[in-house]
Design a protein around this motif. Structure first.
Motif, short mmCIF file in Angstrom:
data_model
loop_
_atom_site.label_atom_id
_atom_site.label_comp_id
_atom_site.label_asym_id
_atom_site.label_seq_id
_atom_site.Cartn_x
_atom_site.Cartn_y
_atom_site.Cartn_z
N GLY A 159 8.56 13.04 -2.70
CA GLY A 159 8.67 11.93 -3.62
C GLY A 159 10.11 11.73 -4.08
N ALA A 160 10.39 10.57 -4.64
CA ALA A 160 11.73 10.25 -5.14
C ALA A 160 12.17 11.28 -6.17
CB ALA A 160 11.72 8.86 -5.76
N ILE A 182 9.31 10.00 1.01
CA ILE A 182 9.61 9.89 2.43
C ILE A 182 8.81 10.94 3.19
CG2 ILE A 182 11.92 8.97 2.08
CD1 ILE A 182 12.99 11.76 2.75
N ALA A 183 8.52 10.64 4.43
CA ALA A 183 7.84 11.60 5.30
C ALA A 183 8.90 12.32 6.13
CB ALA A 183 6.87 10.88 6.21
N VAL A 184 8.84 13.64 6.13
CA VAL A 184 9.80 14.47 6.87
C VAL A 184 9.05 15.18 7.98
CG1 VAL A 184 11.43 16.38 6.72
CG2 VAL A 184 11.19 14.81 4.80
#
Length: 79
Positions: A38-39, A1-3
């Motif tokens: 990443g996950a 995900i992008a934070v």
């Protein structure tokens, strides 16, 4: 995900909306809350805000865009 510290975090001081202070960011060597995760991995960083000296409560809402049940609200009380 992008934070993104500017897009994923909403903050309020004593119920007034505020944004991260990029000038305050330059006064510290702490890393920001911006990047890709990443996950199953972690991210470490900081958010910088300038608040009045007599603040009572800061609420930070975190929304990473998955669903409303995944939103987090953090409340910090100045006692």
């Amino acid at each position: 995900i992008a934070v993104s510290s500017l897009l994923c975090f909403t903050a309020y001081v004593d119920d007034y909306s505020m944004t991260e202070d990029l000038t305050a960011r330059t006064c510290t060597d702490l890393t920001s809350m911006d990047g890709t995760v990443g996950a199953g991995k972690k991210m470490k960083g900081s958010l910088c805000y300038q608040v009045p000296e007599e603040w009572k409560e800061i609420q930070i809402e975190v929304d990473l865009g998955f669903s409303s049940k995944d939103e987090i609200s953090i409340v910090i009380v100045n006692e």
